[in-house]
Design an enzyme around this catalytic site. Structure first.
Site, PDB file in Angstrom:
ATOM      1  N   ARG A   1      13.377   4.942  11.835  1.00 50.73           N
ATOM      2  CA  ARG A   1      12.218   5.798  11.674  1.00 50.73           C
ATOM      3  C   ARG A   1      11.779   5.457  12.898  1.00 50.73           C
ATOM      4  O   ARG A   1      11.929   4.923  14.225  1.00 50.73           O
ATOM      5  CB  ARG A   1      11.397   5.559  10.825  1.00 50.73           C
ATOM      6  CG  ARG A   1      12.130   5.864   9.297  1.00 50.73           C
ATOM      7  CD  ARG A   1      11.536   5.234   8.208  1.00 50.73           C
ATOM      8  NE  ARG A   1      10.595   6.082   8.534  1.00 50.73           N
ATOM      9  CZ  ARG A   1       9.902   6.290   7.109  1.00 50.73           C
ATOM     10  NH1 ARG A   1       9.647   5.184   6.093  1.00 50.73           N
ATOM     11  NH2 ARG A   1       8.149   6.772   6.917  1.00 50.73           N
TER      12      ARG A   1
ATOM     13  N   PRO B   1       1.045  -1.098  -0.104  1.00 45.52           N
ATOM     14  CA  PRO B   1       0.187  -0.210  -0.127  1.00 45.52           C
ATOM     15  C   PRO B   1       0.646   1.473   0.327  1.00 45.52           C
ATOM     16  O   PRO B   1       1.987   1.660   0.712  1.00 45.52           O
ATOM     17  CB  PRO B   1      -0.398  -0.458   1.297  1.00 45.52           C
ATOM     18  CG  PRO B   1      -0.405  -1.618   2.659  1.00 45.52           C
ATOM     19  CD  PRO B   1       0.718  -1.689   1.245  1.00 45.52           C
ATOM     20  N   ASN B   2       0.603   2.556  -0.519  1.00 44.03           N
ATOM     21  CA  ASN B   2       1.118   3.430  -0.602  1.00 44.03           C
ATOM     22  C   ASN B   2       2.191   3.583  -1.871  1.00 44.03           C
ATOM     23  O   ASN B   2       2.551   4.921  -1.923  1.00 44.03           O
ATOM     24  CB  ASN B   2       1.172   4.217   0.613  1.00 44.03           C
ATOM     25  CG  ASN B   2       0.187   4.529   1.059  1.00 44.03           C
ATOM     26  OD1 ASN B   2      -0.818   5.110   0.873  1.00 44.03           O
ATOM     27  ND2 ASN B   2      -0.132   3.989   2.584  1.00 44.03           N
TER      28      ASN B   2
ATOM     29  N   ARG C   1       4.887  10.945  -2.295  1.00 44.19           N
ATOM     30  CA  ARG C   1       4.441  10.740  -1.737  1.00 44.19           C
ATOM     31  C   ARG C   1       5.170  10.936  -0.139  1.00 44.19           C
ATOM     32  O   ARG C   1       6.937  10.036  -0.215  1.00 44.19           O
ATOM     33  CB  ARG C   1       4.187   9.841  -0.883  1.00 44.19           C
ATOM     34  CG  ARG C   1       4.109   8.529   0.425  1.00 44.19           C
ATOM     35  CD  ARG C   1       4.608   7.427   0.428  1.00 44.19           C
ATOM     36  NE  ARG C   1       3.709   6.478   1.696  1.00 44.19           N
ATOM     37  CZ  ARG C   1       4.324   5.574   2.365  1.00 44.19           C
ATOM     38  NH1 ARG C   1       4.616   4.488   1.174  1.00 44.19           N
ATOM     39  NH2 ARG C   1       4.346   4.883   3.378  1.00 44.19           N
TER      40      ARG C   1
ATOM     41  N   HIS D   1      12.423  -2.398   1.389  1.00 50.77           N
ATOM     42  CA  HIS D   1      12.263  -1.357   1.984  1.00 50.77           C
ATOM     43  C   HIS D   1      13.295   0.129   0.821  1.00 50.77           C
ATOM     44  O   HIS D   1      14.785  -0.312   1.679  1.00 50.77           O
ATOM     45  CB  HIS D   1      12.259  -1.167   3.609  1.00 50.77           C
ATOM     46  CG  HIS D   1      11.319  -1.667   3.971  1.00 50.77           C
ATOM     47  ND1 HIS D   1      10.171  -1.820   4.205  1.00 50.77           N
ATOM     48  CD2 HIS D   1      12.138  -3.512   4.889  1.00 50.77           C
ATOM     49  CE1 HIS D   1       9.481  -3.160   4.564  1.00 50.77           C
ATOM     50  NE2 HIS D   1      10.681  -3.627   5.411  1.00 50.77           N
TER      51      HIS D   1
ATOM     52  N   ALA E   1       3.448  -0.840   4.591  1.00 52.77           N
ATOM     53  CA  ALA E   1       2.613  -1.066   5.793  1.00 52.77           C
ATOM     54  C   ALA E   1       2.480  -2.007   6.504  1.00 52.77           C
ATOM     55  O   ALA E   1       2.499  -2.566   7.620  1.00 52.77           O
ATOM     56  CB  ALA E   1       1.700   0.526   5.994  1.00 52.77           C
TER      57      ALA E   1
ATOM     58  N   GLU F   1      12.761  -9.205   1.459  1.00 49.36           N
ATOM     59  CA  GLU F   1      11.826  -7.975   1.661  1.00 49.36           C
ATOM     60  C   GLU F   1      12.906  -6.954   1.587  1.00 49.36           C
ATOM     61  O   GLU F   1      14.101  -7.041   1.942  1.00 49.36           O
ATOM     62  CB  GLU F   1      11.767  -8.516   2.967  1.00 49.36           C
ATOM     63  CG  GLU F   1      10.611  -7.598   3.679  1.00 49.36           C
ATOM     64  CD  GLU F   1      11.125  -7.361   5.460  1.00 49.36           C
ATOM     65  OE1 GLU F   1      11.453  -8.124   6.289  1.00 49.36           O
ATOM     66  OE2 GLU F   1      10.522  -6.252   5.968  1.00 49.36           O
TER      67      GLU F   1
ATOM     68  N   ASN G   1       7.996  -5.769  -1.368  1.00 44.04           N
ATOM     69  CA  ASN G   1       8.534  -4.310  -0.078  1.00 44.04           C
ATOM     70  C   ASN G   1       6.755  -4.537   0.584  1.00 44.04           C
ATOM     71  O   ASN G   1       6.086  -3.790  -0.276  1.00 44.04           O
ATOM     72  CB  ASN G   1       8.456  -3.522  -0.837  1.00 44.04           C
ATOM     73  CG  ASN G   1       8.317  -1.453   0.103  1.00 44.04           C
ATOM     74  OD1 ASN G   1       7.874  -2.098   0.499  1.00 44.04           O
ATOM     75  ND2 ASN G   1       9.022  -0.760  -0.166  1.00 44.04           N
TER      76      ASN G   1
ATOM     77  N   TYR H   1      10.765   8.965   0.772  1.00 45.33           N
ATOM     78  CA  TYR H   1      10.962   7.618  -0.462  1.00 45.33           C
ATOM     79  C   TYR H   1      11.395   8.318  -1.579  1.00 45.33           C
ATOM     80  O   TYR H   1      11.678   7.419  -3.324  1.00 45.33           O
ATOM     81  CB  TYR H   1       9.530   7.276  -0.587  1.00 45.33           C
ATOM     82  CG  TYR H   1       8.798   7.202   1.371  1.00 45.33           C
ATOM     83  CD1 TYR H   1       9.086   5.312   1.349  1.00 45.33           C
ATOM     84  CD2 TYR H   1       8.352   7.360   0.865  1.00 45.33           C
ATOM     85  CE1 TYR H   1       9.060   4.798   2.703  1.00 45.33           C
ATOM     86  CE2 TYR H   1       7.510   6.605   1.949  1.00 45.33           C
ATOM     87  CZ  TYR H   1       7.958   5.932   3.315  1.00 45.33           C
ATOM     88  OH  TYR H   1       7.389   5.501   4.367  1.00 45.33           O
TER      89      TYR H   1
END
Ligand code: DQA
Length: 148
Positions: free
Chosen positions: A110, A10-11, A18, A103, A77, A101, A74, A23
Protein backbone atom coordinates in the site's frame (compact mmCIF):
# COMPACT_ATOMS: atom_id res chain seq x y z
CA UNK A 1 -5.70 -21.20 30.84
CA UNK A 2 -3.50 -19.10 28.59
CA UNK A 3 -4.98 -15.62 28.27
CA UNK A 4 -4.68 -13.52 25.12
CA UNK A 5 -5.74 -9.91 24.68
CA UNK A 6 -6.58 -9.13 21.04
CA UNK A 7 -6.13 -5.38 20.92
CA UNK A 8 -7.24 -3.20 18.03
CA UNK A 9 -6.37 0.43 17.36
CA UNK A 10 -8.10 3.37 15.70
CA UNK A 11 -10.84 3.00 13.07
CA UNK A 12 -11.03 -0.78 13.48
CA UNK A 13 -14.39 -0.30 15.20
CA UNK A 14 -15.56 0.72 11.71
CA UNK A 15 -14.82 -2.68 10.16
CA UNK A 16 -17.57 -3.65 7.74
CA UNK A 17 -18.27 -0.09 6.62
CA UNK A 18 -14.72 1.26 6.30
CA UNK A 19 -13.12 0.62 2.89
CA UNK A 20 -14.56 -2.91 2.54
CA UNK A 21 -12.46 -3.44 -0.60
CA UNK A 22 -9.39 -3.22 1.65
CA UNK A 23 -10.62 -4.52 5.01
CA UNK A 24 -13.52 -6.80 4.04
CA UNK A 25 -17.19 -6.69 4.95
CA UNK A 26 -17.04 -8.45 8.33
CA UNK A 27 -17.46 -6.34 11.45
CA UNK A 28 -15.61 -6.05 14.75
CA UNK A 29 -18.47 -8.02 16.34
CA UNK A 30 -17.73 -10.81 13.84
CA UNK A 31 -14.07 -10.70 14.88
CA UNK A 32 -15.03 -10.94 18.56
CA UNK A 33 -17.06 -14.08 17.80
CA UNK A 34 -14.53 -15.73 15.49
CA UNK A 35 -11.44 -14.94 17.56
CA UNK A 36 -13.13 -16.37 20.65
CA UNK A 37 -13.96 -19.58 18.77
CA UNK A 38 -10.46 -19.93 17.25
CA UNK A 39 -8.86 -19.33 20.63
CA UNK A 40 -11.09 -21.90 22.32
CA UNK A 41 -10.00 -24.51 19.75
CA UNK A 42 -6.39 -23.83 20.75
CA UNK A 43 -7.11 -23.74 24.48
CA UNK A 44 -6.79 -19.96 24.70
CA UNK A 45 -8.99 -17.55 26.62
CA UNK A 46 -9.37 -14.66 24.18
CA UNK A 47 -10.63 -11.15 24.87
CA UNK A 48 -11.03 -8.74 21.94
CA UNK A 49 -10.93 -4.98 22.53
CA UNK A 50 -10.85 -1.89 20.31
CA UNK A 51 -10.10 1.75 20.97
CA UNK A 52 -9.39 4.87 18.96
CA UNK A 53 -7.34 6.23 21.87
CA UNK A 54 -3.55 5.80 22.07
CA UNK A 55 -3.40 6.15 25.87
CA UNK A 56 -6.02 3.43 26.31
CA UNK A 57 -4.07 1.08 24.07
CA UNK A 58 -0.85 1.80 26.02
CA UNK A 59 -2.74 1.09 29.26
CA UNK A 60 -4.00 -2.25 27.92
CA UNK A 61 -0.42 -3.27 27.08
CA UNK A 62 0.63 -2.39 30.65
CA UNK A 63 -2.29 -4.50 31.87
CA UNK A 64 -1.07 -7.42 29.73
CA UNK A 65 2.34 -7.21 31.42
CA UNK A 66 0.86 -6.92 34.91
CA UNK A 67 -1.58 -9.82 34.44
CA UNK A 68 0.64 -12.09 32.29
CA UNK A 69 -1.57 -12.01 29.19
CA UNK A 70 -0.16 -12.59 25.71
CA UNK A 71 -1.13 -10.06 23.04
CA UNK A 72 -2.32 -10.02 19.45
CA UNK A 73 -2.08 -6.37 18.44
CA UNK A 74 -3.43 -4.56 15.40
CA UNK A 75 -2.08 -1.07 16.10
CA UNK A 76 -3.81 0.28 12.94
CA UNK A 77 -2.42 3.71 12.00
CA UNK A 78 -0.43 3.87 15.27
CA UNK A 79 1.75 1.15 13.70
CA UNK A 80 3.44 3.72 11.59
CA UNK A 81 4.34 6.44 14.09
CA UNK A 82 3.51 5.73 17.75
CA UNK A 83 6.74 5.38 19.71
CA UNK A 84 4.63 5.29 22.89
CA UNK A 85 2.93 2.15 21.62
CA UNK A 86 6.28 0.66 20.60
CA UNK A 87 7.69 1.27 24.09
CA UNK A 88 4.62 -0.32 25.67
CA UNK A 89 4.78 -3.31 23.29
CA UNK A 90 8.47 -3.75 24.15
CA UNK A 91 7.53 -4.19 27.81
CA UNK A 92 5.24 -7.10 26.84
CA UNK A 93 7.93 -9.08 25.01
CA UNK A 94 10.63 -8.16 27.57
CA UNK A 95 8.33 -9.71 30.18
CA UNK A 96 8.57 -13.00 28.26
CA UNK A 97 5.05 -12.76 26.85
CA UNK A 98 4.22 -13.27 23.17
CA UNK A 99 3.10 -10.23 21.18
CA UNK A 100 2.05 -10.76 17.57
CA UNK A 101 1.53 -7.67 15.40
CA UNK A 102 -1.30 -8.25 12.93
CA UNK A 103 -2.74 -6.41 9.96
CA UNK A 104 -5.77 -7.25 7.85
CA UNK A 105 -4.22 -5.73 4.75
CA UNK A 106 -0.63 -6.04 3.54
CA UNK A 107 0.81 -2.62 4.43
CA UNK A 108 3.84 -3.24 2.17
CA UNK A 109 1.56 -3.37 -0.87
CA UNK A 110 0.00 0.00 0.00
CA UNK A 111 1.07 3.65 0.42
CA UNK A 112 4.69 4.26 1.37
CA UNK A 113 3.91 5.61 4.85
CA UNK A 114 2.48 2.18 5.69
CA UNK A 115 5.76 0.42 4.87
CA UNK A 116 7.23 1.42 8.24
CA UNK A 117 6.16 -0.29 11.45
CA UNK A 118 7.65 1.17 14.62
CA UNK A 119 6.07 -1.73 16.55
CA UNK A 120 7.39 -4.66 14.47
CA UNK A 121 10.91 -4.49 15.87
CA UNK A 122 9.74 -5.26 19.41
CA UNK A 123 7.05 -7.80 18.46
CA UNK A 124 7.59 -11.55 18.63
CA UNK A 125 6.44 -11.65 15.00
CA UNK A 126 4.06 -10.14 12.47
CA UNK A 127 1.20 -11.53 10.36
CA UNK A 128 -0.21 -9.28 7.65
CA UNK A 129 -2.32 -9.46 4.54
CA UNK A 130 -4.71 -12.31 5.30
CA UNK A 131 -7.81 -10.47 6.50
CA UNK A 132 -9.36 -12.08 9.59
CA UNK A 133 -7.06 -15.07 9.00
CA UNK A 134 -4.17 -12.83 10.16
CA UNK A 135 -5.74 -13.00 13.64
CA UNK A 136 -6.35 -16.74 13.37
CA UNK A 137 -2.73 -17.37 12.39
CA UNK A 138 -1.53 -15.08 15.18
CA UNK A 139 -3.60 -16.96 17.77
CA UNK A 140 -2.21 -20.28 16.49
CA UNK A 141 1.30 -18.86 16.87
CA UNK A 142 0.57 -17.80 20.45
CA UNK A 143 -0.82 -21.27 21.22
CA UNK A 144 2.23 -23.00 19.75
CA UNK A 145 4.69 -20.69 21.50
CA UNK A 146 3.05 -21.13 24.89
CA UNK A 147 2.41 -24.87 24.69
CA UNK A 148 4.55 -26.80 27.14
C1 DQA B 1 -4.13 -1.86 9.29
C2 DQA B 1 -3.14 -1.21 8.31
C3 DQA B 1 -2.83 0.21 8.74
O1 DQA B 1 -1.94 0.81 7.80
C4 DQA B 1 -4.11 1.03 8.80
O2 DQA B 1 -3.82 2.33 9.28
C5 DQA B 1 -5.20 0.40 9.56
C6 DQA B 1 -5.39 -1.03 9.46
C7 DQA B 1 -4.57 -3.26 8.80
O3 DQA B 1 -5.09 -4.01 9.62
O4 DQA B 1 -4.42 -3.59 7.61
O5 DQA B 1 -6.00 1.08 10.20
O6 DQA B 1 -3.48 -2.02 10.54
Amino acid sequence: MTRVLVLNGPNLGRLGVREPEVYGSATLADLVEQAGAWGAQDGLEVEVRQTDDEATLVGWLHEAVDTGAHVVLNPAAFTHYSYALRDAAAQVTKAGLVLVEVHLSNPYAREEFRHTSVVGGVATGTVAGFGFDSYRLALTAVAQRTRR
